[in-house]
Design a protein around this motif. Structure first.
Motif, PDB file in Angstrom:
ATOM      1  N   ILE A  55       0.873  -1.180   0.000  1.00 41.64           N
ATOM      2  CA  ILE A  55       0.000   0.000   0.000  1.00 41.64           C
ATOM      3  C   ILE A  55       0.908   1.228   0.000  1.00 41.64           C
ATOM      4  N   VAL A  56       0.657   2.144  -0.951  1.00 47.49           N
ATOM      5  CA  VAL A  56       1.392   3.413  -1.003  1.00 47.49           C
ATOM      6  C   VAL A  56       0.401   4.560  -0.871  1.00 47.49           C
ATOM      7  N   ASN A  57       0.916   5.707  -0.451  1.00 46.60           N
ATOM      8  CA  ASN A  57       0.084   6.897  -0.239  1.00 46.60           C
ATOM      9  C   ASN A  57       0.851   8.131  -0.680  1.00 46.60           C
ATOM     10  N   ILE A  58       0.111   9.145  -1.102  1.00 45.97           N
ATOM     11  CA  ILE A  58       0.686  10.464  -1.364  1.00 45.97           C
ATOM     12  C   ILE A  58       0.261  11.367  -0.217  1.00 45.97           C
ATOM     13  N   HIS A  59       1.213  12.071   0.369  1.00 49.78           N
ATOM     14  CA  HIS A  59       0.936  12.948   1.511  1.00 49.78           C
ATOM     15  C   HIS A  59       1.436  14.353   1.192  1.00 49.78           C
ATOM     16  N   PRO A  60       0.646  15.392   1.515  1.00 44.69           N
ATOM     17  CA  PRO A  60       1.013  16.759   1.141  1.00 44.69           C
ATOM     18  C   PRO A  60       1.976  17.461   2.102  1.00 44.69           C
ATOM     19  N   SER A  61       3.081  16.819   2.389  1.00 41.16           N
ATOM     20  CA  SER A  61       4.174  17.470   3.125  1.00 41.16           C
ATOM     21  C   SER A  61       5.453  16.705   2.832  1.00 41.16           C
ATOM     22  N   LEU A  62       6.554  17.304   3.244  1.00 43.44           N
ATOM     23  CA  LEU A  62       7.848  16.634   3.112  1.00 43.44           C
ATOM     24  C   LEU A  62       8.068  15.814   4.379  1.00 43.44           C
ATOM     25  N   LYS A  75       8.092  15.628   8.252  1.00 38.21           N
ATOM     26  CA  LYS A  75       7.433  16.843   8.736  1.00 38.21           C
ATOM     27  C   LYS A  75       5.934  16.776   8.478  1.00 38.21           C
ATOM     28  N   TYR A  76       5.172  17.282   9.397  1.00 38.38           N
ATOM     29  CA  TYR A  76       3.737  17.531   9.243  1.00 38.38           C
ATOM     30  C   TYR A  76       2.924  16.304   8.833  1.00 38.38           C
ATOM     31  N   LYS A  77       3.014  15.284   9.647  1.00 38.21           N
ATOM     32  CA  LYS A  77       2.139  14.128   9.467  1.00 38.21           C
ATOM     33  C   LYS A  77       0.713  14.570   9.773  1.00 38.21           C
ATOM     34  N   GLY A  78      -0.267  13.873   9.211  1.00 35.74           N
ATOM     35  CA  GLY A  78      -1.662  14.184   9.504  1.00 35.74           C
ATOM     36  C   GLY A  78      -2.209  15.306   8.648  1.00 35.74           C
ATOM     37  N   GLY A  89       5.953  20.668   0.181  1.00 37.58           N
ATOM     38  CA  GLY A  89       6.007  19.657  -0.858  1.00 37.58           C
ATOM     39  C   GLY A  89       5.136  18.468  -0.567  1.00 37.58           C
ATOM     40  N   CYS A  90       5.485  17.355  -1.191  1.00 37.96           N
ATOM     41  CA  CYS A  90       4.692  16.141  -1.071  1.00 37.96           C
ATOM     42  C   CYS A  90       5.614  14.934  -1.011  1.00 37.96           C
ATOM     43  N   SER A  91       5.083  13.849  -0.458  1.00 36.69           N
ATOM     44  CA  SER A  91       5.848  12.610  -0.291  1.00 36.69           C
ATOM     45  C   SER A  91       4.987  11.418  -0.673  1.00 36.69           C
ATOM     46  N   VAL A  92       5.578  10.467  -1.355  1.00 38.78           N
ATOM     47  CA  VAL A  92       4.951   9.165  -1.572  1.00 38.78           C
ATOM     48  C   VAL A  92       5.642   8.216  -0.602  1.00 38.78           C
ATOM     49  N   HIS A  93       4.829   7.488   0.153  1.00 37.61           N
ATOM     50  CA  HIS A  93       5.400   6.600   1.171  1.00 37.61           C
ATOM     51  C   HIS A  93       4.640   5.292   1.253  1.00 37.61           C
ATOM     52  N   ILE A  94       5.314   4.301   1.839  1.00 38.71           N
ATOM     53  CA  ILE A  94       4.686   3.013   2.133  1.00 38.71           C
ATOM     54  C   ILE A  94       3.759   3.225   3.329  1.00 38.71           C
ATOM     55  N   VAL A  95       2.577   2.653   3.269  1.00 40.87           N
ATOM     56  CA  VAL A  95       1.630   2.753   4.383  1.00 40.87           C
ATOM     57  C   VAL A  95       1.950   1.673   5.407  1.00 40.87           C
ATOM     58  N   GLU A 136       1.632   3.060  11.470  1.00 44.99           N
ATOM     59  CA  GLU A 136       1.889   4.396  11.995  1.00 44.99           C
ATOM     60  C   GLU A 136       1.448   5.437  10.971  1.00 44.99           C
ATOM     61  N   LEU A 137       0.630   6.388  11.387  1.00 46.10           N
ATOM     62  CA  LEU A 137       0.123   7.420  10.486  1.00 46.10           C
ATOM     63  C   LEU A 137       1.270   8.140   9.784  1.00 46.10           C
ATOM     64  N   ASP A 138       1.281   8.084   8.453  1.00 47.05           N
ATOM     65  CA  ASP A 138       2.275   8.755   7.621  1.00 47.05           C
ATOM     66  C   ASP A 138       3.701   8.427   8.062  1.00 47.05           C
ATOM     67  N   GLY A 139       3.911   7.195   8.540  1.00 48.07           N
ATOM     68  CA  GLY A 139       5.201   6.838   9.104  1.00 48.07           C
ATOM     69  C   GLY A 139       6.023   5.854   8.299  1.00 48.07           C
ATOM     70  N   GLY A 140       5.519   5.370   7.180  1.00 52.55           N
ATOM     71  CA  GLY A 140       6.260   4.372   6.405  1.00 52.55           C
ATOM     72  C   GLY A 140       7.407   4.980   5.626  1.00 52.55           C
ATOM     73  N   ASP A 141       8.243   4.105   5.060  1.00 54.79           N
ATOM     74  CA  ASP A 141       9.395   4.552   4.275  1.00 54.79           C
ATOM     75  C   ASP A 141       8.964   5.477   3.141  1.00 54.79           C
ATOM     76  N   VAL A 142       9.687   6.587   2.985  1.00 54.08           N
ATOM     77  CA  VAL A 142       9.417   7.542   1.914  1.00 54.08           C
ATOM     78  C   VAL A 142      10.079   7.035   0.637  1.00 54.08           C
ATOM     79  N   LEU A 143       9.284   6.964  -0.436  1.00 51.73           N
ATOM     80  CA  LEU A 143       9.776   6.474  -1.726  1.00 51.73           C
ATOM     81  C   LEU A 143      10.218   7.608  -2.639  1.00 51.73           C
ATOM     82  N   GLY A 144       9.677   8.804  -2.425  1.00 50.11           N
ATOM     83  CA  GLY A 144      10.035   9.946  -3.253  1.00 50.11           C
ATOM     84  C   GLY A 144       9.348  11.199  -2.757  1.00 50.11           C
ATOM     85  N   GLN A 145       9.933  12.351  -3.073  1.00 48.06           N
ATOM     86  CA  GLN A 145       9.368  13.634  -2.645  1.00 48.06           C
ATOM     87  C   GLN A 145       9.481  14.662  -3.757  1.00 48.06           C
TER      88      GLN A 145
END
Length: 185
Positions: A102-109, A112-115, A131-137, A140-149
């Motif tokens: 499961i991957v997610n796009i989150h609107p911060s780097l 920083k700024y989970k949630g 910025g934005c980050s794509v991470h593994i879900v 932990e909320l917005d806590g998975g490994d970041v794949l790209g920003q």
């Protein structure tokens, strides 16, 4: 060689879903699902012949909702789930069954700024870059490994809305590129 089948979960208009569909490389979108049966993104997907699933968890509970969602994803042959503006927290059990897929796009780097309220928080902190980050879900909320920003400068006259619009544009370029690399690994 067959392409990886991706299921996209959304709750609203689906602009990131549209970018993932339109820029698909190395994957096909097998299904678009939503917890909001009236979500605009579902109509867009249906109009392109993509299978959809819509069910509100109201009245049936989270466990029953997630069982139905998971059944639909598996029936569609989904191998990877991409969250694209999906505004529900998935249960630890669901995440565990799909661990690493499961991957997610989150609107911060991230980290920083989970949630929520990421843009207002970045402006209030006096940050020069958002910025934005794509991470593994993970659980932990917005806590998975970041794949790209993707980075976006914060302008002196930015409001949370103006910054959000520029970050969203960056998301539309970043997410399909990172998802393509993720499914190819």
């Amino acid at each position: 060689m067959t392409e990886c089948k991706v299921g996209i979960l959304l709750s609203g208009r689906g602009s990131n879903m549209m970018a993932l569909v339109e820029q698909a490389h190395g994957y096909t979108v097998a299904m678009v699902a939503s917890d909001k049966p009236a979500a605009a993104g579902l109509a867009w997907a249906r109009g392109r012949g993509i299978a959809t699933f819509a069910l509100s968890p109201k009245g049936i509970g989270k466990a029953a909702y997630e069982r139905a969602l998971e059944d639909a994803l598996r029936e569609a042959g989904v191998e990877i789930i991409a969250l694209a503006g999906y505004m529900r927290l998935l249960s630890d059990a669901f995440v565990g069954r799909w661990r690493g897929r499961i991957v997610n796009i989150h609107p911060s780097l991230l980290p920083k700024y989970k949630g929520l309220d990421t843009h207002a928080r970045a402006i209030a902190a006096g940050d020069a870059i958002a910025g934005c980050s794509v991470h593994i879900v993970t659980e932990e909320l917005d806590g998975g490994d970041v794949l790209g920003q993707g980075e976006v400068p914060i302008e002196p006259d930015d409001t949370p809305d103006t910054l959000a619009a520029r970050v969203l544009a960056a998301e539309h370029g970043l997410y399909p590129r990172i998802l393509s690399a993720f499914v190819a690994r």
